[in-house]
Design a protein around this motif. Structure first.
Motif, PDB file in Angstrom:
ATOM      1  N   UNK A  42      57.626  33.558 117.184  1.00  0.00           N
ATOM      2  CA  UNK A  42      57.482  33.670 118.644  1.00  0.00           C
ATOM      3  C   UNK A  42      56.594  34.848 119.030  1.00  0.00           C
ATOM      4  N   UNK A  43      56.760  35.985 118.360  1.00  0.00           N
ATOM      5  CA  UNK A  43      55.914  37.138 118.645  1.00  0.00           C
ATOM      6  C   UNK A  43      54.460  36.821 118.317  1.00  0.00           C
ATOM      7  N   UNK A  44      54.242  36.160 117.194  1.00  0.00           N
ATOM      8  CA  UNK A  44      52.878  35.779 116.817  1.00  0.00           C
ATOM      9  C   UNK A  44      52.271  34.840 117.845  1.00  0.00           C
ATOM     10  N   UNK A  45      53.037  33.845 118.291  1.00  0.00           N
ATOM     11  CA  UNK A  45      52.528  32.886 119.274  1.00  0.00           C
ATOM     12  C   UNK A  45      52.176  33.581 120.582  1.00  0.00           C
ATOM     13  N   UNK A  46      53.034  34.508 121.011  1.00  0.00           N
ATOM     14  CA  UNK A  46      52.751  35.239 122.240  1.00  0.00           C
ATOM     15  C   UNK A  46      51.489  36.090 122.109  1.00  0.00           C
ATOM     16  N   UNK A  47      51.290  36.667 120.933  1.00  0.00           N
ATOM     17  CA  UNK A  47      50.102  37.503 120.709  1.00  0.00           C
ATOM     18  C   UNK A  47      48.827  36.661 120.633  1.00  0.00           C
ATOM     19  N   UNK A  48      48.892  35.545 119.927  1.00  0.00           N
ATOM     20  CA  UNK A  48      47.693  34.713 119.758  1.00  0.00           C
ATOM     21  C   UNK A  48      47.269  34.081 121.080  1.00  0.00           C
ATOM     22  N   UNK A  49      48.240  33.672 121.883  1.00  0.00           N
ATOM     23  CA  UNK A  49      47.885  33.108 123.192  1.00  0.00           C
ATOM     24  C   UNK A  49      47.315  34.166 124.129  1.00  0.00           C
ATOM     25  N   UNK A  50      47.575  35.451 123.812  1.00  0.00           N
ATOM     26  CA  UNK A  50      46.997  36.550 124.591  1.00  0.00           C
ATOM     27  C   UNK A  50      45.714  37.077 123.955  1.00  0.00           C
ATOM     28  N   UNK A  51      45.176  36.299 122.974  1.00  0.00           N
ATOM     29  CA  UNK A  51      43.915  36.636 122.297  1.00  0.00           C
ATOM     30  C   UNK A  51      43.982  37.955 121.521  1.00  0.00           C
ATOM     31  N   UNK A  52      45.132  38.246 120.945  1.00  0.00           N
ATOM     32  CA  UNK A  52      45.281  39.412 120.078  1.00  0.00           C
ATOM     33  C   UNK A  52      44.908  39.017 118.648  1.00  0.00           C
TER      34      UNK A  52
END
Length: 307
Positions: A42-52
């Motif tokens: 979930x943390x990864x998904x939130x970061x990737x969708x924020x272009x991190x």
């Protein structure tokens, strides 16, 4: 088939290394893994969708897993709650936290995100994409094993191993067992979160329910590895964890593919996992592995000499 088994075995093997640290090294029944695994996704998904950046997202997933382990440790040490119940409490709370992290969505697709597995084939030109991922995961896991083996040989790592076997001896040396145990649990859950993040990138989506039964599969992989290799050397202890994870994934694959011949379906995989653990426990208690190793070594020494 082979590439899928190897990739999943290596990804889940990172989680099993965390289970190995808590259950075998620290002798701590940590159920937080079931919540830390999807927490990393979930943390990864939130970061990737924020272009991190994906690498930074993996690090953040690791630290999030460490925080979940810290919560379990504080509940266990400060509130005097048993280790099993502490892990279950944190695991339960993490389900709601994971939903919050993903903006109250049960799953998020990562197909349009710039994941690490999309860049791996560029590092190995001329090699099929599936095998490039296997090579990358093998190298990643090998580096992790080397670092863990070096850690276990340090004074702190030896103290951590002694804590699981004889806590009173650690206390008599003036070491705070709560600190040592807390570091181990945090690191183990951090590894579970990294494994969940990698698996989310591999399958292309993150799901809050992806951690259901993960700790059970980790224990099954751990026991299968112990059945394959018997040793007290830390290098072999960690290496057999990865072998057990790959073997477990292979068994699950064949159960899915050929289980229909005997009336088994995907819904029976949890049942098969439970049977595997029971079989491993029976084998370990009857010491069949020692008998087999003696027979094999005896057969090698009894070879007839050449005339």
């Amino acid at each position: 088939m082979i590439t899928g088994i190897l990739t999943e075995g290596l990804i889940y093997g990172i989680m099993v290394l965390g289970v190995f640290m808590s259950f075998r090294i620290l002798n701590f029944c940590d159920m937080t893994v079931d919540g830390a695994f999807p927490l990393g996704a979930c943390v990864l998904a939130a970061c990737l969708t924020a272009n991190i950046n994906p690498i930074l997202a993996l690090l953040l997933a690791f630290f999030a897993g460490c925080l979940s382990g810290l919560a379990t440790t504080l509940i266990y040490t400060k509130l005097k709650v048993p280790d099993l119940l502490s892990g279950i409490l944190v695991m339960t709370m993490l389900y709601s936290i994971n939903l919050r992290i993903m903006s109250n969505r049960a799953n998020i697709s990562l197909l349009r995100c710039d994941t690490l597995f999309k860049k791996i084939p560029l590092l190995f030109p001329g090699i099929p994409e599936d095998w490039a991922i296997v090579i990358f995961m093998a190298a990643f896991t090998a580096v992790l094993l080397i670092l863990m083996n070096l850690f276990y040989l340090t004074d702190f790592g030896l103290t951590m191993g002694a804590l699981g076997n004889n806590p009173q001896m650690v206390i008599s040396q003036g070491v705070d067992p709560r600190f040592v145990r807390g570091i181990g649990i945090c690191f183990g859950d951090g590894l579970a979160a990294v494994s969940g993040a990698l698996f989310a990138m591999y399958q292309g989506f993150a799901d809050v329910g992806s951690g259901t039964g993960v700790v059970v599969s980790g224990l099954a992989s751990l026991m299968l590895g112990e059945f394959l290799i018997r040793s007290n050397k830390i290098g072999l202890l960690t290496f057999r964890v990865i072998l057990g994870s790959i073997l477990y994934r292979a068994l699950m694959y064949f159960a899915r593919r050929y289980g229909t011949n005997i009336g088994l379906g995907p819904n029976d995989l949890k049942f098969i996992t439970g049977i595997l653990i029971i079989i491993c426990l029976i084998i370990s208690r009857t010491d069949i592995t020692k008998y087999l190793h003696k027979k094999i070594s005896g057969a090698k020494t009894a070879r007839p000499k050449k005339q």
